[in-house]
Design a protein around this motif. Structure first.
Motif, PDB file in Angstrom:
ATOM      1  N   VAL A  43      -7.000  -4.142   0.998  1.00  0.00           N
ATOM      2  CA  VAL A  43      -6.598  -2.929   0.280  1.00  0.00           C
ATOM      3  C   VAL A  43      -5.188  -2.505   0.688  1.00  0.00           C
ATOM      4  CG1 VAL A  43      -7.086  -0.468  -0.007  1.00  0.00           C
ATOM      5  CG2 VAL A  43      -8.955  -2.124  -0.115  1.00  0.00           C
ATOM      6  N   VAL A  44      -4.896  -2.585   1.985  1.00  0.00           N
ATOM      7  CA  VAL A  44      -3.551  -2.234   2.454  1.00  0.00           C
ATOM      8  C   VAL A  44      -2.509  -3.147   1.805  1.00  0.00           C
ATOM      9  CG1 VAL A  44      -2.026  -2.131   4.458  1.00  0.00           C
ATOM     10  CG2 VAL A  44      -4.371  -1.290   4.644  1.00  0.00           C
ATOM     11  N   ALA A  45      -2.813  -4.443   1.750  1.00  0.00           N
ATOM     12  CA  ALA A  45      -1.887  -5.387   1.116  1.00  0.00           C
ATOM     13  C   ALA A  45      -1.703  -5.063  -0.363  1.00  0.00           C
ATOM     14  CB  ALA A  45      -2.400  -6.817   1.286  1.00  0.00           C
ATOM     15  N   PHE A  46      -2.808  -4.747  -1.045  1.00  0.00           N
ATOM     16  CA  PHE A  46      -2.728  -4.441  -2.475  1.00  0.00           C
ATOM     17  C   PHE A  46      -1.979  -3.141  -2.733  1.00  0.00           C
ATOM     18  CE2 PHE A  46      -7.085  -6.713  -2.819  1.00  0.00           C
ATOM     19  CZ  PHE A  46      -6.446  -7.947  -2.752  1.00  0.00           C
ATOM     20  N   SER A  47      -2.062  -2.187  -1.788  1.00  0.00           N
ATOM     21  CA  SER A  47      -1.413  -0.887  -1.991  1.00  0.00           C
ATOM     22  C   SER A  47       0.103  -1.007  -2.075  1.00  0.00           C
ATOM     23  CB  SER A  47      -1.802   0.083  -0.868  1.00  0.00           C
ATOM     24  OG  SER A  47      -1.193  -0.286   0.364  1.00  0.00           O
ATOM     25  N   LEU A  48       0.644  -2.092  -1.533  1.00  0.00           N
ATOM     26  CA  LEU A  48       2.087  -2.326  -1.601  1.00  0.00           C
ATOM     27  C   LEU A  48       2.505  -3.078  -2.861  1.00  0.00           C
ATOM     28  CD1 LEU A  48       2.695  -3.255   2.121  1.00  0.00           C
ATOM     29  CD2 LEU A  48       4.019  -1.526   0.873  1.00  0.00           C
TER      30      LEU A  48
END
Length: 315
Positions: A43-48
């Motif tokens: 999710v953190v990766a996708f948020s960028l």
């Protein structure tokens, strides 16, 4: 990459139930904690992704950006598959891999990139907050998941907040960018669901790896045609954005995401993405200097409340 069928060498891609259980519980006090952590890292990766896409659009056209990111991610994935001598998946898995490729390698990146030409990253991020509910629905239809009523109530509440935000921000009518985003939700949810199903029988990184390789015959000529009509203007932002969406969003993020879904289940993993809009809002301010309306962080905070409920709800 070996050419022999994985049907004759299942140990190279198969994950036995015992091994899967061991990998989820080894070194931790509670089963599923590692799976939750991996899904959260995804999710953190996708948020960028949206801020990085906005950067990429500073120097690349939308079609070029999507095609080139797919090629770069496929080169990374293909290199890993070759280096580790991973056997080609069994024929029965290729239909599912095609769904993953169509949803998360082609469909979602293309539709969201087209939307971000006219939409702010903050608006797009909140609209994509509907993805957890969409994925949970696809999971129920495809793999027979049966979350509890509490789960569905919390998921619908989060989705309702996102819909209200979208209508309010669009002045009561959906824009072309919103239509792109809603289309992206559908194809991405299908890709997530099928990828999560396949990640139960082969490592998650191989799921996205083979899906990326499968797209090479399409992405290479697409990149050539796109570059001919959309000349690139390389800048620090555009190159950094391209590299992140290729390596971070398209490959590494999906590797940990599919591993997390396989460990804790597709519905629960999907609800962790309710945190993604809030994270993207933070990045949009820090990296892009966007000015948020009051509704954006309030909506993101409202859907965050649903996370605790869905994660505690029994399936």
């Amino acid at each position: 990459m070996k050419t022999q069928s994985s049907a004759t060498a299942p140990s190279s891609i198969a994950v036995t139930s015992a091994a899967a259980t061991s990998s989820r519980t080894a070194g931790r006090g509670r089963p599923g904690l590692g799976g939750t952590l991996q899904a959260a890292l995804g999710v953190v990766a996708f948020s960028l992704t949206f801020p990085a896409t906005a950067w990429g659009l500073e120097g690349f056209g939308p079609w070029t950006l999507v095609a080139v990111r797919s090629i770069l991610a496929a080169l990374i994935a293909g290199g890993c598959l070759l280096a580790l001598r991973v056997a080609v998946p069994a024929r029965r898995h290729w239909a599912g891999l095609a769904v993953v490729a169509a949803g998360v390698v082609v469909g979602f990146p293309l539709l969201t990139t087209l939307a971000l030409q006219t939409s702010t990253t903050a608006h797009a991020a909140v609209v994509v907050g509907l993805l957890p509910l969409t994925t949970a629905i696809f999971s129920a239809l495809r793999v027979g998941s049966r979350p509890s009523r509490t789960f569905w109530a919390a998921a619908l509440a989060g989705a309702g907040a996102v819909v209200a935000f979208t209508v309010q921000q669009s002045g009561g009518a959906l824009t072309g960018a919103d239509l792109y985003l809603f289309g992206a939700l559908l194809v991405c949810a299908a890709g997530y669901t099928e990828g999560g199903r396949l990640a139960r029988v082969m490592p998650g990184w191989q799921v996205i790896g083979w899906a990326l390789v499968l797209c090479l015959p399409l992405s290479v000529p697409a990149a050539v045609l796109a570059l001919a009509h959309e000349p690139a203007h390389l800048t620090a932002h555009s190159v950094a954005g391209l590299l992140w969406v290729a390596a971070g969003s398209q490959f590494l993020g999906l590797v940990v995401w599919y591993r997390g879904m396989a460990a804790i289940g597709i519905p629960k993993a999907s609800q962790l993405q309710l945190a993604q809009p809030l994270l993207t809002l933070v990045w949009s301010v820090l990296l892009l200097g966007e000015h948020l309306t009051v509704a954006a962080p309030l909506t993101a905070a409202a859907v965050l409340v649903c996370i605790a409920v869905t994660q505690r709800a029994r399936g």
